[in-house]
Motif scaffolding. Structure first.
Motif, mmCIF file in Angstrom:
data_model
loop_
_atom_site.group_PDB
_atom_site.id
_atom_site.type_symbol
_atom_site.label_atom_id
_atom_site.label_comp_id
_atom_site.label_asym_id
_atom_site.label_seq_id
_atom_site.Cartn_x
_atom_site.Cartn_y
_atom_site.Cartn_z
ATOM 1 N N GLN A 9 -100.624 41.989 -2.847
ATOM 2 C CA GLN A 9 -101.817 41.141 -2.801
ATOM 3 C C GLN A 9 -102.119 40.584 -1.411
ATOM 4 N N ARG A 10 -101.102 40.451 -0.559
ATOM 5 C CA ARG A 10 -101.320 39.919 0.782
ATOM 6 C C ARG A 10 -102.293 40.823 1.539
ATOM 7 N N TYR A 11 -103.246 40.233 2.206
ATOM 8 C CA TYR A 11 -104.205 41.023 2.982
ATOM 9 C C TYR A 11 -104.465 40.341 4.321
ATOM 10 N N SER A 12 -105.053 41.080 5.240
ATOM 11 C CA SER A 12 -105.382 40.547 6.560
ATOM 12 C C SER A 12 -106.620 39.674 6.447
ATOM 13 N N LEU A 13 -106.404 38.376 6.568
ATOM 14 C CA LEU A 13 -107.498 37.412 6.448
ATOM 15 C C LEU A 13 -108.262 37.353 7.764
ATOM 16 N N ARG A 14 -109.566 37.503 7.678
ATOM 17 C CA ARG A 14 -110.402 37.477 8.876
ATOM 18 C C ARG A 14 -111.462 36.375 8.832
ATOM 19 N N LYS A 15 -111.435 35.579 7.784
ATOM 20 C CA LYS A 15 -112.406 34.494 7.638
ATOM 21 C C LYS A 15 -111.648 33.243 7.192
ATOM 22 N N PHE A 16 -111.453 32.328 8.152
ATOM 23 C CA PHE A 16 -110.631 31.148 7.916
ATOM 24 C C PHE A 16 -111.466 29.910 7.637
ATOM 25 N N SER A 17 -110.949 29.068 6.767
ATOM 26 C CA SER A 17 -111.507 27.742 6.532
ATOM 27 C C SER A 17 -111.142 26.864 7.727
ATOM 28 N N ASP A 18 -111.892 25.805 7.938
ATOM 29 C CA ASP A 18 -111.523 24.871 9.009
ATOM 30 C C ASP A 18 -110.515 23.827 8.519
ATOM 31 N N ARG A 19 -110.072 23.958 7.288
ATOM 32 C CA ARG A 19 -109.066 23.053 6.730
ATOM 33 C C ARG A 19 -107.772 23.156 7.550
ATOM 34 N N PRO A 20 -107.236 22.035 8.014
ATOM 35 C CA PRO A 20 -105.999 22.095 8.793
ATOM 36 C C PRO A 20 -104.814 22.563 7.944
ATOM 37 N N VAL A 21 -103.875 23.195 8.596
ATOM 38 C CA VAL A 21 -102.634 23.610 7.938
ATOM 39 C C VAL A 21 -101.674 22.430 8.002
ATOM 40 N N GLU A 22 -101.188 22.017 6.837
ATOM 41 C CA GLU A 22 -100.254 20.906 6.781
ATOM 42 C C GLU A 22 -98.984 21.258 7.544
ATOM 43 N N ASP A 23 -98.421 20.269 8.249
ATOM 44 C CA ASP A 23 -97.241 20.512 9.063
ATOM 45 C C ASP A 23 -96.081 21.043 8.227
ATOM 46 N N ALA A 24 -95.908 20.560 7.009
ATOM 47 C CA ALA A 24 -94.805 21.030 6.165
ATOM 48 C C ALA A 24 -94.928 22.532 5.890
ATOM 49 N N LEU A 25 -96.153 23.018 5.697
ATOM 50 C CA LEU A 25 -96.354 24.446 5.458
ATOM 51 C C LEU A 25 -96.138 25.239 6.746
ATOM 52 N N LEU A 26 -96.651 24.717 7.849
ATOM 53 C CA LEU A 26 -96.443 25.371 9.140
ATOM 54 C C LEU A 26 -94.948 25.503 9.421
ATOM 55 N N GLN A 27 -94.199 24.469 9.145
ATOM 56 C CA GLN A 27 -92.755 24.514 9.391
ATOM 57 C C GLN A 27 -92.074 25.580 8.531
ATOM 58 N N GLN A 28 -92.538 25.772 7.310
ATOM 59 C CA GLN A 28 -91.969 26.818 6.452
ATOM 60 C C GLN A 28 -92.271 28.212 7.015
ATOM 61 N N VAL A 29 -93.473 28.377 7.530
ATOM 62 C CA VAL A 29 -93.835 29.662 8.143
ATOM 63 C C VAL A 29 -92.964 29.907 9.373
ATOM 64 N N LEU A 30 -92.818 28.900 10.208
ATOM 65 C CA LEU A 30 -91.991 29.041 11.413
ATOM 66 C C LEU A 30 -90.530 29.299 11.058
ATOM 67 N N GLU A 31 -90.044 28.666 10.004
ATOM 68 C CA GLU A 31 -88.668 28.878 9.564
ATOM 69 C C GLU A 31 -88.459 30.329 9.123
ATOM 70 N N ALA A 32 -89.458 30.917 8.491
ATOM 71 C CA ALA A 32 -89.367 32.328 8.103
ATOM 72 C C ALA A 32 -89.227 33.208 9.337
ATOM 73 N N GLY A 33 -89.940 32.873 10.415
ATOM 74 C CA GLY A 33 -89.800 33.615 11.661
ATOM 75 C C GLY A 33 -88.449 33.397 12.317
ATOM 76 N N ARG A 34 -87.929 32.198 12.204
ATOM 77 C CA ARG A 34 -86.618 31.885 12.780
ATOM 78 C C ARG A 34 -85.508 32.599 12.021
ATOM 79 N N ASN A 35 -85.679 32.756 10.712
ATOM 80 C CA ASN A 35 -84.660 33.384 9.872
ATOM 81 C C ASN A 35 -84.725 34.900 9.852
ATOM 82 N N ALA A 36 -85.670 35.477 10.547
ATOM 83 C CA ALA A 36 -85.832 36.932 10.520
ATOM 84 C C ALA A 36 -84.576 37.626 11.063
#
Length: 170
Positions: A9-36
């Motif tokens: 289901q994941r797809y390349s998103l090309r149209k973003f909302s201006d809604r800010p990304v919550e820091d807690a979610l950003l940290q989870q994304v960054l942690e996934a990159g750190r754990n690679a």
């Protein structure tokens, strides 16, 4: 959602909302990159979180694709920190950093965020615009944010080659 559903289901998103990304979610994304996983666990990936209007404008000027996300992750690697294969000296930094990008994309999708892997940028302009990247090799720009209303996968998203063309049993 299980992994098979997430990866389909994941797809390349090309149209973003201006809604800010919550820091807690950003940290989870960054942690996934750190754990690679990385070759010899050298962890040569380097991730730059671009959020300020100034940083976003500088990055946008280096890119050929303009999606205007609320967050942009510039992913690079340190070739001096990456493992070199003994038989031919191949540096695995780009592979390691790309694995980190993939894990961040999947984590973002699992959190209800969208991304798209952008390779259309000028690495020399990017490193000139961001002196913090000196000595590193940028490999991807990863726009990150919530899908805008009406966002959908590209027409080719579900086109997949038959398994027989991609996999060979020997």
């Amino acid at each position: 959602m299980n992994f098979a559903e997430l990866s389909a289901q994941r797809y390349s998103l090309r149209k973003f909302s201006d809604r800010p990304v919550e820091d807690a979610l950003l940290q989870q994304v960054l942690e996934a990159g750190r754990n690679a996983p990385t070759a010899h666990n050298n962890q040569p990936q380097r991730i730059f979180v671009l959020q300020s209007p100034e940083a976003m404008a500088k990055a946008d000027a280096c890119m050929g694709c303009h999606f205007h996300p609320p967050v942009l992750l510039a992913v690079a690697y340190d070739p001096a920190a990456a493992w070199d294969r003994e038989c031919d000296g191949k540096n695995h930094g780009e592979i390691d950093a790309t694995i980190a990008v993939t894990q961040m994309m999947l984590q973002a999708a699992d959190l209800g965020l969208g991304t798209t892997y952008v390779g259309m940028f000028d690495p020399e302009k990017l490193t000139a615009a961001f002196p913090e990247m000196a000595g590193l090799v940028p490999i991807a720009m990863l726009p990150l944010g919530y899908p805008a209303e009406g966002a959908h996968p590209a027409r080719l998203h579900t086109d997949r080659k038959p398994m027989e063309q991609l996999v060979k049993y020997l």
